[in-house]
Design a protein around this motif. Structure first.
Motif, mmCIF file in Angstrom:
data_model
loop_
_atom_site.group_PDB
_atom_site.id
_atom_site.type_symbol
_atom_site.label_atom_id
_atom_site.label_comp_id
_atom_site.label_asym_id
_atom_site.label_seq_id
_atom_site.Cartn_x
_atom_site.Cartn_y
_atom_site.Cartn_z
ATOM 1 N N ILE A 16 19.822 -54.926 17.190
ATOM 2 C CA ILE A 16 20.613 -56.113 17.531
ATOM 3 C C ILE A 16 19.629 -57.251 17.756
ATOM 4 O O ILE A 16 18.802 -57.198 18.667
ATOM 5 N N ASN A 17 19.700 -58.300 16.933
ATOM 6 C CA ASN A 17 18.674 -59.337 16.945
ATOM 7 C C ASN A 17 19.085 -60.636 17.621
ATOM 8 O O ASN A 17 18.231 -61.462 17.936
ATOM 9 N N ASP A 18 20.384 -60.813 17.847
ATOM 10 C CA ASP A 18 20.832 -62.137 18.279
ATOM 11 C C ASP A 18 21.793 -62.075 19.463
ATOM 12 O O ASP A 18 22.692 -62.895 19.584
ATOM 13 N N ASN A 19 21.569 -61.110 20.356
ATOM 14 C CA ASN A 19 22.410 -61.014 21.544
ATOM 15 C C ASN A 19 21.526 -61.214 22.780
ATOM 16 O O ASN A 19 20.416 -60.677 22.832
ATOM 17 N N PRO A 20 21.980 -61.954 23.768
ATOM 18 C CA PRO A 20 21.135 -62.223 24.945
ATOM 19 C C PRO A 20 20.926 -61.009 25.841
ATOM 20 O O PRO A 20 20.033 -61.025 26.695
ATOM 21 N N ASP A 21 21.725 -59.957 25.663
ATOM 22 C CA ASP A 21 21.669 -58.818 26.579
ATOM 23 C C ASP A 21 21.146 -57.528 25.956
ATOM 24 O O ASP A 21 20.588 -56.687 26.662
ATOM 25 N N TYR A 22 21.333 -57.353 24.635
ATOM 26 C CA TYR A 22 21.002 -56.067 24.018
ATOM 27 C C TYR A 22 20.128 -56.245 22.781
ATOM 28 O O TYR A 22 20.239 -57.234 22.053
ATOM 29 N N THR A 23 19.250 -55.243 22.559
ATOM 30 C CA THR A 23 18.373 -55.267 21.387
ATOM 31 C C THR A 23 18.632 -54.124 20.416
ATOM 32 O O THR A 23 18.071 -54.125 19.314
ATOM 33 N N GLY A 24 19.449 -53.160 20.803
ATOM 34 C CA GLY A 24 19.717 -52.049 19.893
ATOM 35 C C GLY A 24 20.836 -51.158 20.393
ATOM 36 O O GLY A 24 21.185 -51.172 21.586
ATOM 37 N N ILE A 25 21.388 -50.381 19.483
ATOM 38 C CA ILE A 25 22.470 -49.462 19.806
ATOM 39 C C ILE A 25 22.319 -48.213 18.942
ATOM 40 O O ILE A 25 21.868 -48.285 17.795
ATOM 41 N N SER A 26 22.660 -47.071 19.490
ATOM 42 C CA SER A 26 22.675 -45.820 18.737
ATOM 43 C C SER A 26 23.813 -44.958 19.260
ATOM 44 O O SER A 26 24.312 -45.178 20.381
ATOM 45 N N ALA A 27 24.219 -43.986 18.472
ATOM 46 C CA ALA A 27 25.326 -43.130 18.880
ATOM 47 C C ALA A 27 25.143 -41.728 18.323
ATOM 48 O O ALA A 27 24.703 -41.552 17.183
ATOM 49 N N VAL A 28 25.488 -40.752 19.152
ATOM 50 C CA VAL A 28 25.505 -39.344 18.769
ATOM 51 C C VAL A 28 26.953 -38.891 18.735
ATOM 52 O O VAL A 28 27.688 -39.057 19.716
ATOM 53 N N ILE A 29 27.352 -38.334 17.605
ATOM 54 C CA ILE A 29 28.681 -37.729 17.471
ATOM 55 C C ILE A 29 28.472 -36.237 17.230
ATOM 56 O O ILE A 29 27.789 -35.852 16.275
ATOM 57 N N LEU A 30 29.027 -35.418 18.098
ATOM 58 C CA LEU A 30 28.903 -33.971 17.966
ATOM 59 C C LEU A 30 30.294 -33.398 17.762
ATOM 60 O O LEU A 30 31.129 -33.418 18.673
ATOM 61 N N GLU A 31 30.545 -32.932 16.541
ATOM 62 C CA GLU A 31 31.859 -32.397 16.217
ATOM 63 C C GLU A 31 31.976 -30.955 16.694
ATOM 64 O O GLU A 31 30.982 -30.285 16.930
ATOM 65 N N GLY A 32 33.207 -30.483 16.843
ATOM 66 C CA GLY A 32 33.420 -29.108 17.281
ATOM 67 C C GLY A 32 34.686 -29.006 18.109
ATOM 68 O O GLY A 32 35.525 -29.919 18.122
ATOM 69 N N SER A 33 34.830 -27.883 18.833
ATOM 70 C CA SER A 33 36.029 -27.662 19.626
ATOM 71 C C SER A 33 36.144 -28.662 20.776
ATOM 72 O O SER A 33 37.241 -28.998 21.220
ATOM 73 N N GLN A 34 35.001 -29.145 21.268
ATOM 74 C CA GLN A 34 34.984 -30.177 22.306
ATOM 75 C C GLN A 34 34.124 -31.334 21.812
ATOM 76 O O GLN A 34 32.938 -31.417 22.121
ATOM 77 N N PRO A 35 34.690 -32.247 21.016
ATOM 78 C CA PRO A 35 33.911 -33.330 20.423
ATOM 79 C C PRO A 35 33.201 -34.160 21.490
ATOM 80 O O PRO A 35 33.753 -34.422 22.565
ATOM 81 N N LEU A 36 31.984 -34.557 21.173
ATOM 82 C CA LEU A 36 31.175 -35.342 22.097
ATOM 83 C C LEU A 36 30.842 -36.676 21.459
ATOM 84 O O LEU A 36 30.433 -36.732 20.293
ATOM 85 N N GLN A 37 31.037 -37.742 22.218
ATOM 86 C CA GLN A 37 30.569 -39.056 21.805
ATOM 87 C C GLN A 37 29.590 -39.563 22.869
ATOM 88 O O GLN A 37 29.893 -39.525 24.059
ATOM 89 N N GLN A 38 28.431 -40.018 22.411
ATOM 90 C CA GLN A 38 27.429 -40.568 23.321
ATOM 91 C C GLN A 38 26.824 -41.816 22.676
ATOM 92 O O GLN A 38 26.349 -41.756 21.542
ATOM 93 N N VAL A 39 26.863 -42.931 23.393
ATOM 94 C CA VAL A 39 26.331 -44.189 22.884
ATOM 95 C C VAL A 39 25.198 -44.642 23.795
ATOM 96 O O VAL A 39 25.295 -44.530 25.022
ATOM 97 N N ALA A 40 24.131 -45.141 23.211
ATOM 98 C CA ALA A 40 23.003 -45.674 23.970
ATOM 99 C C ALA A 40 22.822 -47.143 23.625
ATOM 100 O O ALA A 40 22.746 -47.499 22.444
ATOM 101 N N LEU A 41 22.764 -47.991 24.629
ATOM 102 C CA LEU A 41 22.511 -49.415 24.456
ATOM 103 C C LEU A 41 21.144 -49.739 25.046
ATOM 104 O O LEU A 41 20.840 -49.362 26.185
ATOM 105 N N VAL A 42 20.310 -50.425 24.274
ATOM 106 C CA VAL A 42 19.003 -50.862 24.768
ATOM 107 C C VAL A 42 19.168 -52.263 25.336
ATOM 108 O O VAL A 42 19.444 -53.215 24.601
ATOM 109 N N GLU A 43 19.017 -52.366 26.660
ATOM 110 C CA GLU A 43 19.170 -53.650 27.312
ATOM 111 C C GLU A 43 17.897 -54.487 27.154
ATOM 112 O O GLU A 43 16.786 -53.963 27.247
ATOM 113 N N LYS A 44 18.063 -55.767 26.913
ATOM 114 C CA LYS A 44 16.910 -56.647 26.687
ATOM 115 C C LYS A 44 16.067 -56.765 27.944
ATOM 116 O O LYS A 44 14.836 -56.757 27.886
#
Length: 391
Positions: A47-75
């Motif tokens: 993320i290049n043009d936001n005053p608060d964040y410089t990057g984002i990533s996400a892990v999606i784990l499929e299965g019987s209990q789906p998992l979503q995990q998002v990571a935000l890199v704060e500036k």
């Protein structure tokens, strides 16, 4: 090393426990701080043009209990903040010393005939701002682009089976601001292919030695090393780790972490060898079915022997991940400096890993040990895979 500081005898339970430690066999020492996570899908975008964040990533784990995990890199402070829909995952991240929030995370995939699928991940950050990430691949993820890359934290690896860069329209919407993925002309092949600064990886592993500090105190320890013998340790956050001897053949000992939630992280396995001074480490591994991270030393890394002799030594090391062996090879120098054993690793292959230095300081005491790791890099890491198809 065995605890020689505990009293020889006492009638109180606590001192009896210390006496048991005094006679116990040496500790099984894990000389680095390591992480391992598998993702069915792994997304990332700068993320290049936001005053608060410089990057984002996400892990999606499929299965019987789906998992979503998002990571935000704060500036501010470059802090990484995690958001997940899983209470168990949130507890795991918090116990690992990370900043995490359990919150609803919406994840959906929309497909249209003749067009690329659109992935949408939506949630609210810790300030209550609405985050909506729309990711459009530039093409279908390809098996012709497998590999391993170094992440921003040196020597932490990203492995993938299939992958592709982001396509036009990929953007992160933060309240009323939109950050579009930046076009990457050097990665494009117009007019057939235009790449943007983001990736989607299929069947990914995010793992390796990381920077940080960990203190382990021995709560119980075995009197002899045999199948079924166990160590119980607790860290500075009172998280428990139990290591059990699951196999022994001659001097070769296999020790595995137990009571680990497999959906969060597979158990760690240590392959060690009994020596006159204690236990030397041949390799350690995280294995999740066919997926693995393995850290191997040749000859064995003998921290107990080094502590006794004080002689500086060096061993070869290699890192394997996924189905790729010898992804990183190098030399690890070990030296005792007072009460500290210092490890310094220098990769010599591949070329892209040479700027990385792996450092770990281990302080031993009768009741446990402290590991302080600081990996650093002297030049820019490669933006593409550090492997090739033959590796």
């Amino acid at each position: 090393m065995p605890d020689q500081s505990a009293p020889a005898s006492s009638s109180t339970p606590n001192s009896q426990q210390e006496s048991a430690k005094a006679a116990a066999v040496p500790m099984a020492i894990v000389p680095f701080i390591l992480e391992y996570q598998h993702a069915s899908l792994y997304f990332r975008q700068s993320i290049n043009d936001n005053p608060d964040y410089t990057g984002i990533s996400a892990v999606i784990l499929e299965g019987s209990q789906p998992l979503q995990q998002v990571a935000l890199v704060e500036k501010r402070g470059t802090q990484v903040v995690y958001y997940t829909n899983s209470q168990a995952r949130g507890d795991f991240l918090t116990a690992s010393g990370k900043t995490s929030y359990v919150t609803p995370v919406e994840y959906k995939v929309e497909s249209s005939l003749g067009e690329q699928s659109t992935y949408t991940i939506a949630f609210k950050d810790r300030q209550g701002r609405a985050i909506r990430w729309v990711f459009i691949p530039s093409s279908d993820p390809s098996e012709g682009w497998p590999g391993v890359a170094l992440l921003a934290e040196p020597l932490k690896l990203l492995y993938w089976g299939k992958g592709v860069m982001a396509g036009e329209g990929t953007a992160v919407h933060i309240d009323n601001m939109t950050s579009f993925a930046k076009e990457e002309p050097e990665m494009s092949n117009p007019p057939w292919y235009t790449a943007y600064a983001g990736n989607i990886f299929v069947d990914a592993i995010i793992a390796g030695p990381i920077s940080g500090t960990k203190v382990w105190q021995v709560k119980t320890a075995p009197q002899t090393i045999g199948v079924g013998a166990k160590w119980v340790l607790a860290d500075e956050r009172n998280n428990s780790r139990q290591l059990n001897v699951i196999a022994k053949q001659g001097k070769e000992v296999t020790i595995q972490e137990v009571e680990v939630k497999g959906s969060l992280s597979p158990p760690m396995t240590l392959y060690m060898k009994e020596t006159p001074d204690g236990l030397s480490l041949r390799s350690l591994a995280f294995t999740d079915g066919t997926r693995a991270l393995r850290f191997t030393f040749e000859p064995e890394l003998d921290i107990a022997g080094l502590t006794r002799s004080g002689k500086k030594t060096s061993v070869a090391f290699q890192l394997d991940i996924g189905d790729k062996s010898k992804v990183i090879e190098g030399v690890l120098e070990a030296e005792r400096k007072g009460d500290i054993v210092e490890l310094i690793g220098h990769p010599n292959s591949p070329e892209g890993a040479k700027p990385v230095t792996l450092r770990s300081k281990i302080t031993l005491n009768g009741a446990g040990y402290r590991v302080e790791s600081l990996n650093n890099v002297s030049a820019d890491l490669p933006r593409t895979s550090i492997t090739d198809k033959d590796k």
